[in-house]
Design an enzyme around this catalytic site. Structure first.
Site, mmCIF file in Angstrom:
data_model
loop_
_atom_site.group_PDB
_atom_site.id
_atom_site.type_symbol
_atom_site.label_atom_id
_atom_site.label_comp_id
_atom_site.label_asym_id
_atom_site.label_seq_id
_atom_site.Cartn_x
_atom_site.Cartn_y
_atom_site.Cartn_z
ATOM 1 N N GLU A 1 -10.197 -1.346 11.908
ATOM 2 C CA GLU A 1 -10.868 -2.276 10.987
ATOM 3 C C GLU A 1 -10.529 -3.728 11.321
ATOM 4 O OE1 GLU A 1 -9.315 -1.375 7.066
ATOM 5 O OE2 GLU A 1 -7.345 -2.173 7.578
ATOM 6 N N GLY B 1 -5.806 -0.787 9.825
ATOM 7 C CA GLY B 1 -4.917 -1.467 10.766
ATOM 8 C C GLY B 1 -5.382 -2.899 10.962
ATOM 9 N N ARG B 2 -4.744 -3.794 10.252
ATOM 10 C CA ARG B 2 -5.186 -5.178 10.247
ATOM 11 C C ARG B 2 -4.888 -5.870 11.583
ATOM 12 N NH1 ARG B 2 -6.347 -7.916 5.833
ATOM 13 N NH2 ARG B 2 -5.523 -6.186 4.600
ATOM 14 N N THR C 1 5.234 1.625 6.098
ATOM 15 C CA THR C 1 3.883 1.135 6.341
ATOM 16 C C THR C 1 3.134 2.094 7.244
ATOM 17 O OG1 THR C 1 2.517 -0.524 7.423
ATOM 18 C CG2 THR C 1 4.765 -0.405 8.158
ATOM 19 N N ILE C 2 1.919 2.420 6.871
ATOM 20 C CA ILE C 2 1.103 3.281 7.751
ATOM 21 C C ILE C 2 0.692 2.523 9.005
ATOM 22 C CG2 ILE C 2 0.240 4.648 5.812
ATOM 23 C CD1 ILE C 2 -2.494 3.229 6.224
ATOM 24 N N ASP C 3 0.774 1.183 8.961
ATOM 25 C CA ASP C 3 0.359 0.373 10.118
ATOM 26 C C ASP C 3 1.346 0.445 11.273
ATOM 27 O OD1 ASP C 3 -1.873 -0.416 8.738
ATOM 28 O OD2 ASP C 3 -1.005 -2.311 8.054
ATOM 29 N N GLY D 1 0.816 -1.206 0.000
ATOM 30 C CA GLY D 1 0.000 0.000 0.000
ATOM 31 C C GLY D 1 0.850 1.256 0.000
#
Lengths: 407, 407
Positions: free
Chosen positions: B238, B182-183, B137-139, B14
């Site tokens: 999410e 955010g998985r 990564t934004i996560d 992403g």
């Protein structure tokens, strides 16, 4: 003979990024007049008046007011109440009791209608006071006005959202649908067109409430773009309607929620985006289809403000105080474009603005009804303010293949 | 003996707001070395390598590279491909054919795993080259790293979104739910806590993937906040899961879409937000319940960038080139916090980062599991960068009632 008494200012309807500029404009300008004994802020719009719930803004520091001015959303809180005659009589009991002579209501066409009703009640009651509507709406749908405070900043948000969405969709191709606020007018959705920098940039399709939305035509449009670019970015207004004027979203939801004005709840649900995405997935052989519903971010996001919008929102507040207190006139403050880019302000009879909706003119929409024209981009660009960033691309040449020369 | 040959840089996974800073860091730094004959950019990540699809970035102007650096999303485009052994053999055929000796891959833990596999293949093939993973990564979920480039800007977006959402919810009260990407890690959702300026500010509840999500507890939490404040703002990841580790969203969707890494598609649908909103509507007597799913805006929005994030993203790119070309080392570039606020960069073995996920530590989450701690706010604040605006309130006194004195 100067009309001596208090000022009441209130904020109605959906908040915007610059609505507090108008509030602060009214307060600071009103506080300069000797005949103004106090400046009150009604808490939660007109409902604050009937509840006698006021801040005494005469006692607010100028410095804090300036800080509040640059804070988005209604600092006095808001309401969706729409006063009827009984409600207005209650308003007058309170206004008389508090010796209020100047009433300023910052809001959209519903709020303008509230001001109009209140003003009519004032005349009937033979109570002399001035009532002024100060324009505010991200929808940009007020009559007479070239545009309305709140729109420029929301449009800037939409432009930045679609600049990003287009770049994201280039990196990981597929179909992307962004659902934008706008019940009856497509101005906010149309601002997505600012993202169309390079010839293949999205949004490739823009659907507005001003044109009937047909599901089969939509499918053909998307297929055509996808076949050409291998991807498709779509901006769609939450208020799109079919040829009979029925909002597409009402076809989805059994138990539709309505507010006091009879408006259907369109925001705060991803239903329309999901429907449009699923329709593509089912009918075209495209795997990656995504939809985002931008929701409340559009009107409340911190730090995405048009400076032009800020300046104008401040000035409509100041002008309102001047028209009412210097000139003793009722009405609605309106913005008129005088150059590229310059504006002036006038005061317009309330009945010309109240409860009416301005739509995008035909010159702003392309013939196919699925995009905007350059005339619209020319119109909207100055409203977005200064410092808007632009996307840039790698333009280096491709390298010759070695192993796959035949390709 | 200097390793002479070409550089290939690619971007995977992403996009983020600052991923092109890392790209430009690699390119500009690599172009300084005499042993680097060309600098290529693979189009669409590793898939661009097997397709021999490269930009010749040696021929890109420095000025345009600087413009691209401040443009969000992957300028070289991206891919979700995860190379297996066969895929990697194809990569090597191409790399050898083009005399590529340095490979830089900018991405998350999936991309780090790709670099690891490619590097193993290189050793097996007895082809000398350097492979470096550049974090993105934004996560914020990469092991070893204090934080990762891309996170600070996305976190700034989330902070601005919740500052606005909280103000909007104060003006028109009800329950507001914002669904954040955010998985597995809740760092991005947790950044919403920056909006908690005044004691009654939201988000009042923050739900993270690190703690099991229980629907009944959720209902009690919301009721408690609503009873106290007359409103409730909720930030929810999410990726929230029940006590058995099953994502809440999988309970909703029959036909779950998965990518090449086996990851379930969480974004691009408003399903989770709708579920959580409807659950409140059904079980608590609250009429106005809204949910927004922030979607792709979080990682692509134009003009919401942390300057700290930009600087660090640039530096990890530069350091990658230095480690590979000066020092002839493989690995993953990692960021280490050395002060408040200062950082340094190291190179870490790929196996320590590849395919692993960092979670929020216990000290960052409150005992009830529905909010963050001050320790987290202290951690996250510098990453958001300078110039973050803050919300301000009217603090003027309330006016005494005249007609309703008894109240």
């Amino acid at each position: 003979m100067k009309l001596e008494g208090k000022v009441v200012v209130a904020q109605g309807g959906g908040p915007t990024a610059v609505i507090n500029q108008s509030l602060v404009g009214v307060v600071l300008e009103s506080r300069k007049f000797m005949q103004v004994t106090k400046v009150y802020g009604a808490v939660n719009g007109v409902s604050g008046i009937i509840n006698e719930d006021f801040f005494d803004l005469t006692q607010e520091t100028t410095h804090n007011l300036e800080q509040v001015a640059v804070t988005p959303s209604s600092a006095l809180f808001s309401t969706r109440d729409k006063p009827d005659e009984k409600y207005c009589k209650e308003i007058f009991s309170v206004l008389k009791a508090h010796d209020v002579r100047y009433f300023f209501y910052i809001g959209g066409n519903d709020s303008a209608d509230t001001v109009r009703i209140v003003n009519e009640q004032a005349k009937k009651s033979d109570y002399e006071f001035r009532a002024i509507h100060i324009p505010k709406t991200i929808d940009n749908d007020l009559m007479i006005n070239d545009h309305t405070p709140g729109y420029g900043s929301a449009a800037r948000f939409i432009a930045n959202a679609f600049i990003g969405a287009n770049l994201d969709n280039r990196a990981l191709p597929g179909v992307y649908i962004g659902v934008v606020m706008g019940r009856d007018a497509g101005f906010l959705t149309a601002a997505s067109s600012i993202a169309q920098k390079y010839p293949d940039d999205g949004p490739h399709l823009i659907y507005l409430p001003e044109r009937p939305f047909d599901m089969e035509k939509y499918l053909l449009d998307v297929k055509k773009v996808y076949d050409k670019h291998g991807r498709c970015v779509i901006a769609v207004s939450e208020g799109i309607k079919d040829k009979n004027g029925v909002p597409i979203i009402t076809k989805l939801i059994d138990d539709v929620e309505k507010d006091a004005h009879g408006n259907i709840q369109l925001s705060g649900t991803g239903a329309l985006g999901n429907l449009l995405a699923n329709y593509i997935k089912k009918n075209l052989n495209i795997k990656r289809v995504r939809s985002d519903t931008f929701g409340y971010l559009q009107r409340s996001f911190m730090g995405c403000v048009s400076d032009v919008d800020q300046h104008e929102a401040r000035e409509v507040g100041e002008k309102a105080a001047q028209f009412a207190i210097w000139h003793n006139i009722d009405g609605s403050i309106t913005i008129h474009r005088t150059g590229y880019y310059s504006v002036d302000y006038k005061i317009t009879p309330l009945k010309d603005v109240a409860g009416k909706t301005k739509h995008m003119c035909d010159e702003f929409i392309n013939t196919e009804g699925n995009n905007v024209t350059d005339a619209f981009k020319f119109y909207v660009r100055p409203l977005l303010g200064s410092g808007l960033e632009s996307a840039h691309r790698i333009r280096a040449p491709r390298v010759s293949k070695i192993l796959r020369k035949e390709e």
